[in-house]
Design a protein around this motif. Sequence first.
Motif, PDB file in Angstrom:
ATOM      1  N   PRO A  42       0.834  -1.210   0.000  1.00  0.00           N
ATOM      2  CA  PRO A  42       0.000   0.000   0.000  1.00  0.00           C
ATOM      3  C   PRO A  42       0.867   1.258   0.000  1.00  0.00           C
ATOM      4  O   PRO A  42       1.966   1.251   0.572  1.00  0.00           O
ATOM      5  CB  PRO A  42      -0.805  -0.126   1.294  1.00  0.00           C
ATOM      6  N   GLU A  43       0.400   2.294  -0.636  1.00  0.00           N
ATOM      7  CA  GLU A  43       1.193   3.522  -0.710  1.00  0.00           C
ATOM      8  C   GLU A  43       1.415   4.097   0.681  1.00  0.00           C
ATOM      9  O   GLU A  43       2.535   4.517   1.024  1.00  0.00           O
ATOM     10  CB  GLU A  43       0.480   4.548  -1.605  1.00  0.00           C
ATOM     11  N   ASP A  44       0.383   4.130   1.484  1.00  0.00           N
ATOM     12  CA  ASP A  44       0.503   4.636   2.851  1.00  0.00           C
ATOM     13  C   ASP A  44       0.423   3.469   3.834  1.00  0.00           C
ATOM     14  O   ASP A  44      -0.334   2.517   3.634  1.00  0.00           O
ATOM     15  CB  ASP A  44      -0.623   5.639   3.152  1.00  0.00           C
ATOM     16  N   GLY A  45       1.200   3.567   4.894  1.00  0.00           N
ATOM     17  CA  GLY A  45       1.250   2.498   5.874  1.00  0.00           C
ATOM     18  C   GLY A  45      -0.069   2.313   6.615  1.00  0.00           C
ATOM     19  O   GLY A  45      -0.839   3.265   6.786  1.00  0.00           O
ATOM     20  N   TRP A  46      -0.324   1.097   7.049  1.00  0.00           N
ATOM     21  CA  TRP A  46      -1.523   0.795   7.836  1.00  0.00           C
ATOM     22  C   TRP A  46      -1.252   1.021   9.311  1.00  0.00           C
ATOM     23  O   TRP A  46      -0.105   0.894   9.777  1.00  0.00           O
ATOM     24  CB  TRP A  46      -1.931  -0.659   7.641  1.00  0.00           C
ATOM     25  N   ASP A  47      -2.317   1.297  10.043  1.00  0.00           N
ATOM     26  CA  ASP A  47      -2.183   1.369  11.494  1.00  0.00           C
ATOM     27  C   ASP A  47      -2.156  -0.060  12.050  1.00  0.00           C
ATOM     28  O   ASP A  47      -2.556  -1.022  11.379  1.00  0.00           O
ATOM     29  CB  ASP A  47      -3.325   2.169  12.117  1.00  0.00           C
ATOM     30  N   GLU A  48      -1.695  -0.198  13.289  1.00  0.00           N
ATOM     31  CA  GLU A  48      -1.512  -1.526  13.874  1.00  0.00           C
ATOM     32  C   GLU A  48      -2.824  -2.288  14.024  1.00  0.00           C
ATOM     33  O   GLU A  48      -2.856  -3.514  13.898  1.00  0.00           O
ATOM     34  CB  GLU A  48      -0.795  -1.418  15.220  1.00  0.00           C
ATOM     35  N   SER A  49      -3.919  -1.574  14.295  1.00  0.00           N
ATOM     36  CA  SER A  49      -5.191  -2.274  14.483  1.00  0.00           C
ATOM     37  C   SER A  49      -5.647  -2.954  13.185  1.00  0.00           C
ATOM     38  O   SER A  49      -6.193  -4.059  13.211  1.00  0.00           O
ATOM     39  CB  SER A  49      -6.272  -1.304  14.981  1.00  0.00           C
ATOM     40  N   THR A  50      -5.390  -2.307  12.034  1.00  0.00           N
ATOM     41  CA  THR A  50      -5.753  -2.913  10.748  1.00  0.00           C
ATOM     42  C   THR A  50      -4.888  -4.138  10.470  1.00  0.00           C
ATOM     43  O   THR A  50      -5.383  -5.176  10.007  1.00  0.00           O
ATOM     44  CB  THR A  50      -5.594  -1.893   9.605  1.00  0.00           C
ATOM     45  N   ILE A  51      -3.599  -4.020  10.757  1.00  0.00           N
ATOM     46  CA  ILE A  51      -2.690  -5.151  10.530  1.00  0.00           C
ATOM     47  C   ILE A  51      -3.075  -6.330  11.420  1.00  0.00           C
ATOM     48  O   ILE A  51      -3.140  -7.481  10.963  1.00  0.00           O
ATOM     49  CB  ILE A  51      -1.226  -4.732  10.788  1.00  0.00           C
ATOM     50  N   GLU A  52      -3.364  -6.063  12.678  1.00  0.00           N
ATOM     51  CA  GLU A  52      -3.734  -7.144  13.595  1.00  0.00           C
ATOM     52  C   GLU A  52      -5.062  -7.783  13.196  1.00  0.00           C
ATOM     53  O   GLU A  52      -5.230  -9.006  13.280  1.00  0.00           O
ATOM     54  CB  GLU A  52      -3.790  -6.624  15.028  1.00  0.00           C
ATOM     55  N   LEU A  53      -6.021  -6.965  12.754  1.00  0.00           N
ATOM     56  CA  LEU A  53      -7.292  -7.502  12.266  1.00  0.00           C
ATOM     57  C   LEU A  53      -7.039  -8.455  11.090  1.00  0.00           C
ATOM     58  O   LEU A  53      -7.591  -9.559  11.043  1.00  0.00           O
ATOM     59  CB  LEU A  53      -8.204  -6.356  11.826  1.00  0.00           C
ATOM     60  N   PHE A  54      -6.177  -8.024  10.169  1.00  0.00           N
ATOM     61  CA  PHE A  54      -5.849  -8.832   9.000  1.00  0.00           C
ATOM     62  C   PHE A  54      -5.201 -10.159   9.407  1.00  0.00           C
ATOM     63  O   PHE A  54      -5.573 -11.232   8.906  1.00  0.00           O
ATOM     64  CB  PHE A  54      -4.914  -8.025   8.095  1.00  0.00           C
ATOM     65  N   LEU A  55      -4.248 -10.102  10.328  1.00  0.00           N
ATOM     66  CA  LEU A  55      -3.552 -11.320  10.755  1.00  0.00           C
ATOM     67  C   LEU A  55      -4.489 -12.277  11.482  1.00  0.00           C
ATOM     68  O   LEU A  55      -4.397 -13.502  11.308  1.00  0.00           O
ATOM     69  CB  LEU A  55      -2.351 -10.966  11.635  1.00  0.00           C
ATOM     70  N   HIS A  56      -5.387 -11.739  12.282  1.00  0.00           N
ATOM     71  CA  HIS A  56      -6.359 -12.600  12.970  1.00  0.00           C
ATOM     72  C   HIS A  56      -7.308 -13.244  11.956  1.00  0.00           C
ATOM     73  O   HIS A  56      -7.681 -14.416  12.106  1.00  0.00           O
ATOM     74  CB  HIS A  56      -7.148 -11.797  14.012  1.00  0.00           C
ATOM     75  N   GLU A  57      -7.684 -12.490  10.937  1.00  0.00           N
ATOM     76  CA  GLU A  57      -8.545 -13.051   9.885  1.00  0.00           C
ATOM     77  C   GLU A  57      -7.830 -14.197   9.159  1.00  0.00           C
ATOM     78  O   GLU A  57      -8.435 -15.217   8.832  1.00  0.00           O
ATOM     79  CB  GLU A  57      -8.933 -11.955   8.879  1.00  0.00           C
ATOM     80  N   LEU A  58      -6.535 -14.024   8.903  1.00  0.00           N
ATOM     81  CA  LEU A  58      -5.767 -15.086   8.267  1.00  0.00           C
ATOM     82  C   LEU A  58      -5.665 -16.307   9.180  1.00  0.00           C
ATOM     83  O   LEU A  58      -5.815 -17.448   8.733  1.00  0.00           O
ATOM     84  CB  LEU A  58      -4.346 -14.595   7.922  1.00  0.00           C
ATOM     85  N   ALA A  59      -5.408 -16.055  10.456  1.00  0.00           N
ATOM     86  CA  ALA A  59      -5.196 -17.159  11.394  1.00  0.00           C
ATOM     87  C   ALA A  59      -6.419 -18.059  11.518  1.00  0.00           C
ATOM     88  O   ALA A  59      -6.297 -19.292  11.582  1.00  0.00           O
ATOM     89  CB  ALA A  59      -4.799 -16.610  12.767  1.00  0.00           C
ATOM     90  N   ILE A  60      -7.613 -17.478  11.520  1.00  0.00           N
ATOM     91  CA  ILE A  60      -8.805 -18.316  11.699  1.00  0.00           C
ATOM     92  C   ILE A  60      -9.159 -19.105  10.435  1.00  0.00           C
ATOM     93  O   ILE A  60     -10.078 -19.919  10.443  1.00  0.00           O
ATOM     94  CB  ILE A  60     -10.024 -17.491  12.170  1.00  0.00           C
ATOM     95  N   MET A  61      -8.374 -18.891   9.364  1.00  0.00           N
ATOM     96  CA  MET A  61      -8.535 -19.711   8.163  1.00  0.00           C
ATOM     97  C   MET A  61      -7.704 -20.988   8.237  1.00  0.00           C
ATOM     98  O   MET A  61      -7.820 -21.865   7.378  1.00  0.00           O
ATOM     99  CB  MET A  61      -8.137 -18.905   6.917  1.00  0.00           C
ATOM    100  N   ASP A  62      -6.813 -21.087   9.241  1.00  0.00           N
ATOM    101  CA  ASP A  62      -5.985 -22.286   9.414  1.00  0.00           C
ATOM    102  C   ASP A  62      -6.701 -23.301  10.293  1.00  0.00           C
ATOM    103  O   ASP A  62      -7.353 -22.938  11.282  1.00  0.00           O
ATOM    104  CB  ASP A  62      -4.638 -21.928  10.042  1.00  0.00           C
ATOM    105  N   SER A  63      -6.541 -24.570   9.973  1.00  0.00           N
ATOM    106  CA  SER A  63      -7.307 -25.629  10.641  1.00  0.00           C
ATOM    107  C   SER A  63      -7.056 -25.706  12.141  1.00  0.00           C
ATOM    108  O   SER A  63      -7.948 -26.089  12.899  1.00  0.00           O
ATOM    109  CB  SER A  63      -6.992 -26.986  10.002  1.00  0.00           C
ATOM    110  N   ASN A  64      -5.861 -25.342  12.594  1.00  0.00           N
ATOM    111  CA  ASN A  64      -5.588 -25.422  14.033  1.00  0.00           C
ATOM    112  C   ASN A  64      -6.431 -24.434  14.834  1.00  0.00           C
ATOM    113  O   ASN A  64      -6.571 -24.565  16.053  1.00  0.00           O
ATOM    114  CB  ASN A  64      -4.105 -25.185  14.326  1.00  0.00           C
TER     115      ASN A  64
END
Length: 486
Positions: A42-64
């Motif tokens: 992205p041209e401008d950096g994301w804030d930490e809350s957006t990054i953490e939301l994204f990572l949590h969304e990715l994590a719940i896609m994993d079977s564990n």
Amino acid sequence: MNAENFGSSERLVAAAYVRQGAQGRRGHELLLRALLEQGKCPEDGWDESTIELFLHELAIMDSNNFLGNCGVGEREGRVASGLVARRHYRLIHGIGRSGDISAVQPKAAGSSLLNKLTNSVVLDIIKLAGVQTVTNCFVVPMATGMSLTLCFLTLRHKRPKAKYIIWPRIDQKSCFKSMITAGFEPVVIENVLEGDELRTDIEAVEAKIKALGAENILCVHSTTSCFAPRVPDRLEELAVICANYDIPHIVNNAYGVQSSKCMHLIQQGARVGRIDAFVQSLDKNFMVPVGGAIIAGFDASFIQEISKMYPGRASASPSLDVLITLLSLGASGYKQLLKERKEMFSYLSSGLKKLADTHNERLLDTPHNPISLAMSLKNLDENNDVAVTQLGSMLFTRQVSGARVVPCGSVQTVNNYTFKGFMSHSNDYPCAYLNAASAIGIKKQDIDVFLKRLDKCLKTCRKEGNKEKSVNEICDSNTGTEQLAN
């Protein structure tokens, strides 16, 4: 929260407030959507809350992380420590499959998506940094040396007769050992002294290729980023030679992404000749923990071959670290860091030159090195040969890290190969010297403190050298008087 859940929320909280909250979340989701659709930083950096939301969304896609998941295999993403799980955002499965580090894992869609996005974002940054025609890259959870080894092992299958690697000398152990570990014999090409600079001996490279036979050479292993007074190899000329003799060309670009000059050399080398792959460190270019590298190139199929050579799955930590970092910075933030690094190089160069003049030394003239500088220690070395190494110890104990003090005539054996003048990239460089680098992330305060402490250390060394000289003169005088008396 999806639209259905927001609708249900209106039974508990006023609809206007819920809609406002939904709009707030929508802002985060638009950023995620742009990343997924474009695959670019992205041209401008994301804030930490957006990054953490994204990572949590990715994590719940994993079977564990599935609710009610029942795992009966030997690798089910089980983690004993909650602290460790949180450290990795519960992305436990790693990246790749047993046959390919870039392959998708069926039971880890989130981790696989993380891997694909990281490689795509990093490719975008490499283009932004100056290698615009690069076609493919991947993050590998190994540092630069082992990543180079992986490239050499991949070439082995293409050139089964080859046993030699042509290597313009650079006194850095990991790149040398990368060739030994892969089972090849390095053919060391000594550099030539041009002014203060150590440069690639192109004629010697070509002569060695003719002498050994092109079919017996695995590749040419060249270098961009390095310690002054060595400068980046003549990549364009080497690339042309490789194209003419049909020899692969692997470039060690360890901390070259941060330098537009190094990246331009790679781009030009690929334009006029042959460069098969170039390898760069994650920690040195993107300020993340040690343990990752990027292997990139201009032939997507060859880079894919290298990724398939990696045996087994791999840690996702380096990919996670660099993705978080680039999303935080954004393209504009990373470009700003590159700009600041250039400015700090000029500032360091100016300050080091003034200091050198004060101590009757000089800043070595190395205009082709865009990152590292060298200041002579000729007077210090002439007065007391031990004082040169002592200066390095003094700087380290005064919390100056990264500065290298290089004495004359040091000899070191690495894997049964003996290097004369080790650390100086030459058998007999004319003087001892001190290195300092303007690397990404350096601040003006770092340079000011370094110069102040270096000045004090040089004064101390000179004072002690003068004392020792006086004592020796007195001893010599007394000896002469005794001889006359006898």
